[in-house]
Write a protein that holds these residues in place. Structure first.
Motif, mmCIF file in Angstrom:
data_model
loop_
_atom_site.group_PDB
_atom_site.id
_atom_site.type_symbol
_atom_site.label_atom_id
_atom_site.label_comp_id
_atom_site.label_asym_id
_atom_site.label_seq_id
_atom_site.Cartn_x
_atom_site.Cartn_y
_atom_site.Cartn_z
ATOM 1 N N SER A 62 7.309 1.056 -4.182
ATOM 2 C CA SER A 62 6.315 0.220 -4.868
ATOM 3 C C SER A 62 6.549 0.306 -6.376
ATOM 4 O O SER A 62 7.069 1.310 -6.871
ATOM 5 C CB SER A 62 4.902 0.683 -4.532
ATOM 6 N N ASP B 267 2.243 7.438 7.810
ATOM 7 C CA ASP B 267 2.644 6.054 7.513
ATOM 8 C C ASP B 267 3.474 5.462 8.660
ATOM 9 O O ASP B 267 3.337 4.286 9.002
ATOM 10 C CB ASP B 267 3.450 5.989 6.200
ATOM 11 N N ASP C 164 4.364 10.790 5.291
ATOM 12 C CA ASP C 164 5.406 9.916 5.842
ATOM 13 C C ASP C 164 5.227 9.750 7.345
ATOM 14 O O ASP C 164 5.432 8.667 7.894
ATOM 15 C CB ASP C 164 6.795 10.495 5.524
ATOM 16 N N SER D 126 11.842 10.284 2.299
ATOM 17 C CA SER D 126 10.481 10.097 1.801
ATOM 18 C C SER D 126 10.481 9.473 0.412
ATOM 19 O O SER D 126 9.818 8.459 0.171
ATOM 20 C CB SER D 126 9.755 11.444 1.779
ATOM 21 N N GLY E 149 6.755 3.477 -8.442
ATOM 22 C CA GLY E 149 6.825 4.573 -7.476
ATOM 23 C C GLY E 149 8.003 5.504 -7.733
ATOM 24 O O GLY E 149 8.770 5.328 -8.689
ATOM 25 N N THR E 150 8.156 6.488 -6.831
ATOM 26 C CA THR E 150 9.097 7.578 -7.093
ATOM 27 C C THR E 150 10.507 7.326 -6.559
ATOM 28 O O THR E 150 11.404 8.132 -6.795
ATOM 29 C CB THR E 150 8.531 8.900 -6.533
ATOM 30 N N SER F 234 11.694 5.901 0.221
ATOM 31 C CA SER F 234 10.808 4.876 0.771
ATOM 32 C C SER F 234 9.713 4.443 -0.203
ATOM 33 O O SER F 234 9.090 3.412 -0.031
ATOM 34 C CB SER F 234 10.152 5.398 2.057
ATOM 35 N N ARG F 235 9.472 5.211 -1.254
ATOM 36 C CA ARG F 235 8.348 4.902 -2.173
ATOM 37 C C ARG F 235 8.784 3.886 -3.237
ATOM 38 O O ARG F 235 8.924 4.207 -4.403
ATOM 39 C CB ARG F 235 7.861 6.183 -2.854
ATOM 40 N N GLN G 224 3.381 15.462 -2.201
ATOM 41 C CA GLN G 224 4.421 14.628 -1.605
ATOM 42 C C GLN G 224 5.690 14.825 -2.415
ATOM 43 O O GLN G 224 5.615 15.110 -3.606
ATOM 44 C CB GLN G 224 4.015 13.142 -1.668
#
Ligand code: ARG
Length: 461
Positions: free
Chosen positions: A438, A373, A370, A432, A441-442, A435-436, A162
């Motif tokens: 959390s 999801d 993505d 992508s 996250g990235t 959106s991460r 990813q």
């Protein structure tokens, strides 16, 4: 002739081979300054407790100070016949101050003496490692902040997985080296007990003050058990195991740098300062520093195994086997110091090729998750079904030789009729990563949070 220091019961001297296998002076001379510090603390305590006179103490301290000067000036003659640094210094002391020198070894043995010297040496080295790690982590933090939004492919199995950000990848290493730093601190904490006064193994009948020497030498307290004190080298094993784990982390990053700097990947360009050329192929720029960092790990891991193997069969208390502790630790310490410095330089200097990273980030259907999801979120599909639908989309795109984002809406609807135009809003590497969000996250926002966390933590360290 028999040995000056311990030859009372001997009629003749050692065989040449005996001397050669026995002598440690060629390497333990590195402990000269620790040995002199220890002897000065010991002599001071012997006088304070009434065991030697103040005149003898003064002569001993003046003599030892002069010897330190001789060693540092390179005028000291080391002798193999005198085995080790402890006896070389004591013999020289006798030459320079006469019989008072003979009183220094009261209530002491080479066994507690060497345990002290080596501990002091390892302590200094742990502190150097601690500060080198802080510098390295600071370098990751700086470069990660700069590249919080730089998109690159994230891998599993070295297959495109990813999209992630380069800053996120660097901060992964900040975490690893942060744990290495805490292992170094744990080792320092455990090591901080003074061996002096354990004597040969049983302690001594002289009224020594072990708390006084411990304090003078900068230890938290004296060790509690004299047999343990002269028997164990786990403080050195602590250093080597922390070093070995740290070297393993360095080696993984070194390997990544080797891969990233190939023309095939082209993610980073090493600075000239950390590369070498080829004597035959003019186009070459080789990542030798990274390769050597990777290789030093072998030496460091080897030292850990060597010393733990030396120790594993030894009955308590001291055995001469333990003399083999030093070269392993000296070599590992030097290798780790070099590897940390070289890695810090490489990371600080390397040029990031954002375009190559971004292009690679979009290849290999890295945004498939993505799409899956989106199907879950917007159409309410169970994830397993969304996974299957996305798999079919990947198969179709791969048949056409294009990326997922290049499929038409009709293509996608032929796979699942609920898909709408909105799907294209998630089919990009930048979206992508964004959106991460959390925790951990990235997403660039999260990476910046990690950077802020480490900046604060570094300041307090
Ligand atoms: N050179 C020795 C070592 O490094 C010093 C201690 C010697 N003690 C002894 N009892 N022979 O371990």
């Amino acid at each position: 002739t028999s040995n000056l220091m311990w030859g009372g019961r001997f009629a003749s001297g050692p065989a040449a081979i005996m001397e050669e296998i026995n002598a440690s002076i060629d390497f333990d001379r590195a402990l000269y300054t620790q040995d002199i510090d220890g002897s000065i603390a010991h002599a001071t305590m012997l006088e304070a407790t009434g065991i030697i006179s103040s005149g003898d103490r003064d002569a001993i301290i003046a003599g030892l100070t002069a010897i330190r000067g001789e060693i540092e000036a390179g005028t000291f003659t080391f002798s193999r016949a005198l085995e080790d640094i402890h006896m070389n210094i004591e013999a020289r002391l006798a030459e320079t101050i006469g019989p008072a020198a003979g009183r220094l070894h009261t209530a002491r043995s080479r066994n507690d003496q060497v345990a002290l010297d080596f501990r002091l040496w390892v302590k200094t080295e742990l502190k150097k490692t601690e500060s080198a790690l802080k510098t390295l982590i600071g370098t990751f933090v700086d470069r990660a902040e700069e590249h919080a939004g730089t998109v690159m492919p994230g891998f599993t199995h070295l297959q495109t997985a990813q999209p992630v950000t380069f800053g996120h990848h660097l901060m992964a290493y900040a975490e690893m080296f942060g744990r290495d730093l805490s292992r170094v601190r744990d080792a320092l904490e455990r090591l901080d007990e003074c061996p002096l006064g354990a004597a040969a193994l049983a302690g001594t009948g002289f009224p020594i003050d072990r708390h006084m020497t411990a304090e003078a030498l900068g230890f938290r307290e004296p060790t509690r058990n004299s047999i343990d004190t002269v028997s164990d080298r786990d403080f050195a094993l602590d250093f080597l195991s922390a070093s070995s784990i740290c070297a393993t982390h360095l080696s993984r990053l070194a390997e990544e740098i080797v891969i990233w700097s190939t023309p095939q990947f082209g993610f980073v360009t090493l600075s000239d300062a950390f590369s070498t050329g080829s004597s035959i192929m003019p186009q070459k720029k080789n990542p030798d520093a990274a390769e050597l960092v990777r290789a030093k790990t072998g030496r460091i891991n080897g030292a850990l195994i060597a010393l733990s193997t030396v120790m594993k069969g030894l009955p308590l208390a001291y055995s001469k086997d333990m003399q083999e502790d030093k070269e392993q630790v000296f070599d590992a310490a030097k290798s780790l110091e070099l590897a940390l410095a070289a890695m810090t330089g490489m990371v600080a200097d390397l040029t990031v090729n954002k375009a190559a990273m971004k292009k690679a980030a979009g290849s290999g259907y890295s945004i498939a998750t993505d799409l899956a999801d989106w199907l879950v979120r917007e159409l309410g599909l169970p994830f397993r079904e969304a996974h299957h639908v996305t798999g079919r989309a990947v198969a179709l795109a791969s048949e056409r030789g294009v990326g997922l984002e290049k499929l038409t809406l009709d293509d996608l609807r032929s796979i699942h009729e609920g898909i709408t135009d909105d799907v294209f809003s998630v089919l990009s590497v930048t979206k992508s990563v964004a959106s991460r969000t959390s925790f951990g996250g990235t997403a660039p926002r999260e990476v910046r949070r990690q950077v802020r966390y480490w900046r604060k933590r570094l300041k307090k360290m």
